[in-house]
Design a protein around this motif. Structure first.
Motif, PDB file in Angstrom:
ATOM      1  N   THR A   3      27.230  26.960 127.627  1.00 46.79           N
ATOM      2  CA  THR A   3      26.678  25.617 127.659  1.00 46.79           C
ATOM      3  C   THR A   3      27.671  24.583 128.160  1.00 46.79           C
ATOM      4  O   THR A   3      27.288  23.443 128.374  1.00 46.79           O
ATOM      5  N   LEU A   4      28.925  24.955 128.353  1.00 42.66           N
ATOM      6  CA  LEU A   4      29.923  24.010 128.836  1.00 42.66           C
ATOM      7  C   LEU A   4      29.734  23.756 130.328  1.00 42.66           C
ATOM      8  O   LEU A   4      29.493  24.687 131.102  1.00 42.66           O
ATOM      9  N   PRO A   5      29.879  22.511 130.758  1.00 47.21           N
ATOM     10  CA  PRO A   5      29.825  22.240 132.197  1.00 47.21           C
ATOM     11  C   PRO A   5      31.065  22.807 132.889  1.00 47.21           C
ATOM     12  O   PRO A   5      32.054  23.153 132.236  1.00 47.21           O
ATOM     13  N   ASN A   6      31.028  22.901 134.201  1.00 50.81           N
ATOM     14  CA  ASN A   6      32.175  23.420 134.947  1.00 50.81           C
ATOM     15  C   ASN A   6      33.340  22.439 134.947  1.00 50.81           C
ATOM     16  O   ASN A   6      34.497  22.840 134.908  1.00 50.81           O
ATOM     17  N   ARG A  41      50.088  18.490 118.955  1.00 46.05           N
ATOM     18  CA  ARG A  41      51.488  18.048 118.857  1.00 46.05           C
ATOM     19  C   ARG A  41      52.462  19.197 119.075  1.00 46.05           C
ATOM     20  O   ARG A  41      53.519  19.023 119.682  1.00 46.05           O
ATOM     21  N   GLU A  42      52.112  20.392 118.576  1.00 47.72           N
ATOM     22  CA  GLU A  42      52.997  21.558 118.699  1.00 47.72           C
ATOM     23  C   GLU A  42      52.860  22.263 120.038  1.00 47.72           C
ATOM     24  O   GLU A  42      53.600  23.197 120.310  1.00 47.72           O
ATOM     25  N   GLY A  43      51.896  21.873 120.859  1.00 44.83           N
ATOM     26  CA  GLY A  43      51.722  22.473 122.173  1.00 44.83           C
ATOM     27  C   GLY A  43      50.834  23.712 122.186  1.00 44.83           C
ATOM     28  O   GLY A  43      50.735  24.373 123.213  1.00 44.83           O
ATOM     29  N   ARG A  44      50.181  24.028 121.060  1.00 44.40           N
ATOM     30  CA  ARG A  44      49.284  25.192 121.017  1.00 44.40           C
ATOM     31  C   ARG A  44      47.950  24.895 121.683  1.00 44.40           C
ATOM     32  O   ARG A  44      47.281  25.804 122.167  1.00 44.40           O
ATOM     33  N   TYR A  45      47.535  23.624 121.664  1.00 43.32           N
ATOM     34  CA  TYR A  45      46.269  23.205 122.248  1.00 43.32           C
ATOM     35  C   TYR A  45      46.539  22.220 123.381  1.00 43.32           C
ATOM     36  O   TYR A  45      47.601  21.591 123.417  1.00 43.32           O
ATOM     37  N   PRO A  46      45.597  22.061 124.301  1.00 41.84           N
ATOM     38  CA  PRO A  46      45.831  21.191 125.461  1.00 41.84           C
ATOM     39  C   PRO A  46      46.057  19.730 125.077  1.00 41.84           C
ATOM     40  O   PRO A  46      45.545  19.250 124.062  1.00 41.84           O
ATOM     41  N   ILE A  63      39.867  23.428 127.921  1.00 39.21           N
ATOM     42  CA  ILE A  63      39.218  24.017 126.742  1.00 39.21           C
ATOM     43  C   ILE A  63      38.714  25.415 127.047  1.00 39.21           C
ATOM     44  O   ILE A  63      38.841  26.326 126.230  1.00 39.21           O
ATOM     45  N   ARG A  64      38.150  25.612 128.251  1.00 41.74           N
ATOM     46  CA  ARG A  64      37.713  26.960 128.653  1.00 41.74           C
ATOM     47  C   ARG A  64      38.903  27.920 128.632  1.00 41.74           C
ATOM     48  O   ARG A  64      38.795  29.041 128.128  1.00 41.74           O
ATOM     49  N   ALA A  65      40.025  27.505 129.198  1.00 46.14           N
ATOM     50  CA  ALA A  65      41.226  28.359 129.229  1.00 46.14           C
ATOM     51  C   ALA A  65      41.707  28.658 127.812  1.00 46.14           C
ATOM     52  O   ALA A  65      42.101  29.792 127.521  1.00 46.14           O
TER      53      ALA A  65
END
Length: 70
Positions: A3-6, A41-46, A63-65
């Motif tokens: 359901t996510l857009p490109n 903050r820790e760099g685990r998420y974008p 988010i897809r990555a």
């Protein structure tokens, strides 16, 4: 994830979900908001993108990555 857009942007409730919304928003990454921000903050998420003075969002591509890497 189909359901996510490109391309585009997602706000935090679209990523971590919001069961109190009407209709409820399912989580793409099932963690709480504070854990999400700690991971950023820790760099685990974008890193987010500021769209305005009170508007923060994340690129759909990032988010897809993240979801594919989990």
């Amino acid at each position: 994830m189909d359901t996510l857009p490109n391309t585009g942007f997602l706000r935090l409730p679209q990523i971590v979900g919001n069961p109190k919304a009407n209709p409820p928003i399912p989580a793409l990454v099932p963690i709480c908001r504070s854990a999400w921000w700690q991971g950023v903050r820790e760099g685990r998420y974008p890193k987010p993108v500021k769209l305005g003075p009170r508007t923060t969002a994340w690129r759909v591509e990032d988010i897809r990555a993240l979801i594919e890497s989990l």
